[in-house]
Design a protein around this motif. Structure first.
Motif, PDB file in Angstrom:
ATOM      1  N   THR A  93    -120.439 -13.370 -41.635  1.00  9.81           N
ATOM      2  CA  THR A  93    -120.970 -13.160 -40.275  1.00  9.81           C
ATOM      3  C   THR A  93    -122.395 -13.678 -40.162  1.00  9.81           C
ATOM      4  O   THR A  93    -122.753 -14.378 -39.197  1.00  9.81           O
ATOM      5  CB  THR A  93    -120.932 -11.665 -39.924  1.00  9.81           C
ATOM      6  N   ALA A 114    -119.759 -14.943 -32.666  1.00  7.01           N
ATOM      7  CA  ALA A 114    -118.623 -14.065 -32.403  1.00  7.01           C
ATOM      8  C   ALA A 114    -117.413 -14.874 -31.965  1.00  7.01           C
ATOM      9  O   ALA A 114    -116.277 -14.617 -32.387  1.00  7.01           O
ATOM     10  CB  ALA A 114    -119.001 -13.029 -31.347  1.00  7.01           C
ATOM     11  N   LEU A 140    -115.858 -16.632 -34.941  1.00  2.00           N
ATOM     12  CA  LEU A 140    -115.185 -15.715 -35.875  1.00  2.00           C
ATOM     13  C   LEU A 140    -114.028 -14.969 -35.227  1.00  2.00           C
ATOM     14  O   LEU A 140    -113.242 -14.317 -35.927  1.00  2.00           O
ATOM     15  CB  LEU A 140    -116.193 -14.704 -36.431  1.00  2.00           C
ATOM     16  N   VAL A 161    -120.424  -8.495 -34.507  1.00  2.00           N
ATOM     17  CA  VAL A 161    -121.311  -9.384 -35.256  1.00  2.00           C
ATOM     18  C   VAL A 161    -122.654  -8.712 -35.487  1.00  2.00           C
ATOM     19  O   VAL A 161    -123.194  -8.732 -36.605  1.00  2.00           O
ATOM     20  CB  VAL A 161    -121.487 -10.720 -34.503  1.00  2.00           C
TER      21      VAL A 161
END
Length: 310
Positions: free
Chosen positions: A17, A31, A34, A41
């Motif tokens: 992250t 974010a 991912l 996050v």
């Protein structure tokens, strides 16, 4: 005693992250990359900073930057994380398709009988596999030696191994050369072996193997003597061909020298049948594609041709 781990549990949590935020310089874009929420996050980065005891990111309402600690962490963590990702991909590849190094422990006698006919075709069929053959008549610990599988006579394989048949059962055959038998009367009964030079095998545990027979459906072991002790069947076979004495060897090894007259089969009515040759492996977990490919190739490329010797 509790073990002290170099990498603490959860030490890698939040690293991916943080790297995403450092790359995009934005919690929102990280974010999106991912597939999580900006809140998730933010929480992951805060937990990482708390665990490290240092702020990694400098946040404002308009931008995200790296602190000095964050820059140093990025310089070390980014390449290490890339290596972890690459390692994971390499492991997944081994589990998905036939690739990688395949190491086999095999007796010397098996190489010409079983492996030589298929080595070239296997390597051509699976170019991503590196095949390593360690020819030795010692019984090895597959795990300790780093081997994927071994090949042995069935009677020598531990019961906790998964065994895959490679040949039919075959006999152990006593043979002698015409030259030797011209000097000694051929044995007709097991007791006649006492007057013969018998070439013997030393087992991997150090003991000398007796000769095995069957007489009226009863197993018989004969303690013999002679001028030569070897650690493998090809050596015994070669010595018998040269007239040094009698040898008891697997039937498939004797087919050619018997057919061309270099050896004669003896005491055939007492010959004992062995289970045959098997490939074996621990098999407690899923068999990797590289080993599965080898098993299928060997079993279905005509390797099961050797038949029991007469």
């Amino acid at each position: 005693m509790k073990q002290n781990f170099t990498v603490r549990h959860g030490a890698l949590d939040g690293v991916e992250t943080f790297l995403a935020v450092a790359k995009h310089r934005s919690f929102r874009r990280a974010a999106a990359a991912l597939g999580v929420t900006p809140s998730a996050v933010s929480q992951a980065v805060r937990a990482l900073e708390a665990r490290l005891g240092a702020a990694l990111l400098a946040r404002t309402t308009r931008s995200v930057g790296l602190t000095e600690a964050g820059q140093r962490f990025l310089e070390r963590a980014a390449p290490a994380f890339d290596e972890l990702v690459a390692a994971g991909e390499a492991a997944r590849n081994l589990g998905r398709r036939p690739t990688g190094l395949l190491r086999l422990s095999v007796p010397r006698a098996v190489v010409p009988l079983i492996l030589e006919p298929v080595i070239a075709s296997f390597c051509q069929a699976y170019p991503e596999i590196e095949l390593e053959i360690a020819a030795s008549d010692e019984m090895v610990d597959l795990a300790a030696g780093g081997f994927d599988a071994g090949i042995r006579l069935g009677q020598f394989i531990a019961p906790d191994m998964v065994a895959v048949r490679l040949t039919p059962p075959f006999r152990l055959v006593v043979v002698g050369s015409p030259d030797y038998l011209g000097r000694r009367r051929p044995p007709e009964r097991l007791d006649d072996l006492r007057g013969h030079a018998c070439l013997r095998m030393r087992r991997s545990n150090g003991s000398i193997a007796p000769w095995s027979f069957v007489d009226d459906d009863k197993a018989v072991e004969a303690i013999v003597s002679g001028p030569l002790i070897a650690h493998d069947y090809p050596t015994l076979l070669g010595a018998a061909i040269r007239g040094m004495g009698l040898a008891q060897v697997p039937g498939p090894l004797t087919e050619t020298p018997i057919a061309d007259g270099r050896l004669q089969a003896l005491l055939t009515r007492y010959a004992v049948t062995t289970p045959g040759v098997f490939l074996y492996h621990p098999g407690k977990r899923q068999v990797l594609p590289k080993l599965r490919a080898f098993i299928e190739h060997v079993r279905y490329q005509g390797v099961e041709a050797p038949r029991p010797s007469a």
